[in-house]
Scaffold this motif. Structure first.
Motif, mmCIF file in Angstrom:
data_model
loop_
_atom_site.group_PDB
_atom_site.id
_atom_site.type_symbol
_atom_site.label_atom_id
_atom_site.label_comp_id
_atom_site.label_asym_id
_atom_site.label_seq_id
_atom_site.Cartn_x
_atom_site.Cartn_y
_atom_site.Cartn_z
ATOM 1 N N GLY A 53 0.817 -1.214 0.000
ATOM 2 C CA GLY A 53 0.000 0.000 0.000
ATOM 3 C C GLY A 53 0.846 1.257 0.000
ATOM 4 O O GLY A 53 2.040 1.224 -0.291
ATOM 5 N N GLN A 54 0.191 2.355 0.353
ATOM 6 C CA GLN A 54 0.843 3.665 0.423
ATOM 7 C C GLN A 54 1.171 3.944 1.882
ATOM 8 O O GLN A 54 0.283 3.974 2.725
ATOM 9 N N ARG A 88 -3.771 7.698 -3.440
ATOM 10 C CA ARG A 88 -4.692 6.954 -4.310
ATOM 11 C C ARG A 88 -5.767 6.239 -3.504
ATOM 12 O O ARG A 88 -5.495 5.680 -2.450
ATOM 13 N N LYS A 89 -6.983 6.235 -4.041
ATOM 14 C CA LYS A 89 -8.099 5.567 -3.376
ATOM 15 C C LYS A 89 -8.126 4.068 -3.648
ATOM 16 O O LYS A 89 -8.742 3.318 -2.895
ATOM 17 N N ASP A 90 -7.459 3.638 -4.709
ATOM 18 C CA ASP A 90 -7.532 2.229 -5.107
ATOM 19 C C ASP A 90 -6.464 1.356 -4.435
ATOM 20 O O ASP A 90 -6.369 0.167 -4.729
ATOM 21 N N MET A 91 -5.687 1.921 -3.543
ATOM 22 C CA MET A 91 -4.643 1.171 -2.829
ATOM 23 C C MET A 91 -4.815 1.365 -1.326
ATOM 24 O O MET A 91 -5.303 2.405 -0.886
ATOM 25 N N TYR A 115 -12.127 6.787 0.871
ATOM 26 C CA TYR A 115 -11.055 5.797 1.037
ATOM 27 C C TYR A 115 -11.593 4.678 1.929
ATOM 28 O O TYR A 115 -12.264 4.935 2.923
ATOM 29 N N LYS A 116 -11.311 3.433 1.559
ATOM 30 C CA LYS A 116 -11.892 2.295 2.271
ATOM 31 C C LYS A 116 -10.874 1.463 3.053
ATOM 32 O O LYS A 116 -11.168 0.962 4.113
ATOM 33 N N ASP A 117 -9.688 1.292 2.526
ATOM 34 C CA ASP A 117 -8.693 0.373 3.084
ATOM 35 C C ASP A 117 -7.620 1.171 3.828
ATOM 36 O O ASP A 117 -6.561 1.471 3.281
#
Length: 136
Positions: A53-54, A88-91, A115-117
């Motif tokens: 992830g970030q 990023r929202k996808d990571m 953001y979910k994760d």
């Protein structure tokens, strides 16, 4: 005169008690909200997942330069609004600061923005036992 002094000190005590209760209430609210929007993890779990992830360090630049988790990007809390679009929202997002309070606040903001994760280092950089890098 003595009665007036007692009543003034009584009022001051009540005001201080109200302020203390407000601070404690705010911390409890942040703790509860933070647990709903992010997963608060120990060093081992944080270290295992951060590579996929970030990794965001929310401390100020001077603290970041003095030492940070290897691979982290510095997005200081004070500049978060300006730099948020670089996340990023996808990571997955892995957040840490010195303790955990700034990370909780940012996790709440990120969650509101979709953001979910989101993961927070439970004990913060203060108790990090993994690899550290110092910047020049």
């Amino acid at each position: 005169m003595i009665l007036q002094k007692i009543s003034v000190w009584g009022i001051i005590d009540v005001v201080l008690l109200v302020i203390l209760l407000a601070i404690v209430g705010n911390q409890l609210y942040l703790w509860q909200k933070g647990r709903r929007v992010a997963k608060i993890v120990e060093n081992d779990e944080f270290q295992k997942g951060m590579h996929r992830g970030q990794l965001i360090d929310l401390r100020e630049k001077d603290s970041f330069n003095a030492g940070h988790i290897m691979g982290a990007r510095n997005v200081p809390f004070g500049q978060f609004r300006v730099m948020k679009n670089s996340i990023r929202k996808d990571m997955p997002v892995y957040l840490y600061d010195q303790g955990k309070s700034l990370s909780t606040r940012i996790a709440i903001k990120l969650h509101k923005d979709g953001y979910k994760d989101i993961y927070i280092l439970k004990s913060g950089f203060e108790r990090w036992n993994g690899r550290v890098k110092k910047s020049k």
